[in-house]
Design an enzyme around this catalytic site. Sequence first.
Site, mmCIF file in Angstrom:
data_model
loop_
_atom_site.group_PDB
_atom_site.id
_atom_site.type_symbol
_atom_site.label_atom_id
_atom_site.label_comp_id
_atom_site.label_asym_id
_atom_site.label_seq_id
_atom_site.Cartn_x
_atom_site.Cartn_y
_atom_site.Cartn_z
ATOM 1 N N GLY A 115 2.249 2.393 10.619
ATOM 2 C CA GLY A 115 3.257 3.436 10.449
ATOM 3 C C GLY A 115 3.959 3.828 11.740
ATOM 4 O O GLY A 115 4.652 4.835 11.797
ATOM 5 N N GLU A 164 -6.615 5.341 7.541
ATOM 6 C CA GLU A 164 -6.287 6.752 7.248
ATOM 7 C C GLU A 164 -7.454 7.450 6.576
ATOM 8 O O GLU A 164 -7.711 8.631 6.812
ATOM 9 C CB GLU A 164 -5.016 6.815 6.382
ATOM 10 C CG GLU A 164 -3.771 6.529 7.216
ATOM 11 C CD GLU A 164 -2.646 5.843 6.470
ATOM 12 O OE1 GLU A 164 -2.618 5.876 5.220
ATOM 13 O OE2 GLU A 164 -1.774 5.256 7.145
ATOM 14 N N SER A 194 2.943 -2.076 10.243
ATOM 15 C CA SER A 194 4.385 -2.234 10.468
ATOM 16 C C SER A 194 4.885 -3.650 10.192
ATOM 17 O O SER A 194 5.786 -4.137 10.865
ATOM 18 C CB SER A 194 4.754 -1.800 11.888
ATOM 19 O OG SER A 194 4.404 -0.439 12.099
ATOM 20 N N GLU A 246 -5.987 -4.375 10.312
ATOM 21 C CA GLU A 246 -4.922 -3.388 10.527
ATOM 22 C C GLU A 246 -5.185 -2.614 11.814
ATOM 23 O O GLU A 246 -5.918 -1.617 11.805
ATOM 24 C CB GLU A 246 -4.888 -2.407 9.356
ATOM 25 C CG GLU A 246 -4.572 -3.063 8.031
ATOM 26 C CD GLU A 246 -3.884 -2.090 7.087
ATOM 27 O OE1 GLU A 246 -2.807 -2.450 6.594
ATOM 28 O OE2 GLU A 246 -4.377 -0.981 6.880
ATOM 29 N N LYS A 281 0.282 4.305 -0.373
ATOM 30 C CA LYS A 281 -0.260 5.559 0.179
ATOM 31 C C LYS A 281 0.084 6.721 -0.765
ATOM 32 O O LYS A 281 0.122 6.515 -1.968
ATOM 33 C CB LYS A 281 0.260 5.774 1.600
ATOM 34 C CG LYS A 281 0.097 4.512 2.450
ATOM 35 C CD LYS A 281 0.311 4.715 3.899
ATOM 36 C CE LYS A 281 0.077 3.390 4.611
ATOM 37 N NZ LYS A 281 0.094 3.506 6.055
ATOM 38 N N HIS A 309 -9.508 2.035 4.474
ATOM 39 C CA HIS A 309 -8.244 2.113 5.221
ATOM 40 C C HIS A 309 -8.412 3.080 6.393
ATOM 41 O O HIS A 309 -9.129 4.078 6.274
ATOM 42 C CB HIS A 309 -7.123 2.587 4.287
ATOM 43 C CG HIS A 309 -5.773 2.477 4.917
ATOM 44 N ND1 HIS A 309 -5.301 3.421 5.799
ATOM 45 C CD2 HIS A 309 -4.829 1.519 4.834
ATOM 46 C CE1 HIS A 309 -4.106 3.040 6.220
ATOM 47 N NE2 HIS A 309 -3.794 1.895 5.655
ATOM 48 N N ASN A 334 0.890 -1.166 0.000
ATOM 49 C CA ASN A 334 0.000 0.000 0.000
ATOM 50 C C ASN A 334 0.925 1.212 0.000
ATOM 51 O O ASN A 334 1.489 1.552 1.030
ATOM 52 C CB ASN A 334 -0.901 -0.021 1.240
ATOM 53 C CG ASN A 334 -1.670 1.277 1.404
ATOM 54 O OD1 ASN A 334 -1.743 2.083 0.485
ATOM 55 N ND2 ASN A 334 -2.244 1.482 2.588
#
Length: 257
Positions: free
Chosen positions: A177, A101, A217, A171, A15, A99, A13
């Site tokens: 991250g 985010e 991660s 996730e 991003k 996601h 991914n």
Amino acid sequence: MNRRYRKTIIAGNWKMNKTASETKQFAEELKVILPKAKWCDILVCVPAVNIPAAIRAFKEMRVTVGAENLFYEKSGAYTGEVSAEMLKDLGVKYVIVGHSERRQLFGETDITVNKKVHAALNAGLHPIICVGESLEQRELGVTMDLISLQVKSALAGVAPDKLRKCVIAYEPVWAIGTGRTATPEQAGEVCTFIRATIRHLYGARIARSVTIQYGGSMNPGNAAELLAQPDIDGGLIGGAALKPDQFVEIINAANQE
Ligand code: PGA
């Protein structure tokens, strides 16, 4: 993993990273070191504007190109948005939906996630549906309640034959991250719970065919242990997927019985 019943998918991914020329460069570097992997499917989800470059760059390689988001309407006055049909027409196969985010920064809700899942499936795309709890929710002890709600909402109205096209990515928000990974046991426990939730909704045969990824991660140092969990069928990888050598190490970590 359980390759007998379902696909293992190692997915990047990206991003909001890499330009079109950097995409080409990544593909060239990857080509040199990519194993002739048959043990997993390899997917790279890139920013929408880079999709044509990625499709061209990965054409001769066994790397599938995915998108990171879509909008659920077919067409119309939605400035800046991209539809499922537009992605499909470019040659995209997978699209990340929900996601964290997007949930945190762009107002994505369980309702819009469900609409996007339907839009993706109706266009013949495979949605990668992201679910996961925040640190506060984990500490409150409501992780499983939340995951159950997210999975059930995302899949509401999805017919059994369509479910087979869906991938779920667990996730935990606190692991994305941050360099802080869920332990294999923590990640495995939630992925097993996700499969049980699907089993409850669709029955055992379908549940065992669904690919469930872990993301947060994942890196060359922890991938093998995470992928050894029976219900973790791959990874959705951010940071470590931006470097061809690290991405390949994770692909190699999926080569286990
Ligand atoms: P990370 O991102 O690997 O950089 O934690 C994973 C993701 O957000 O999908």
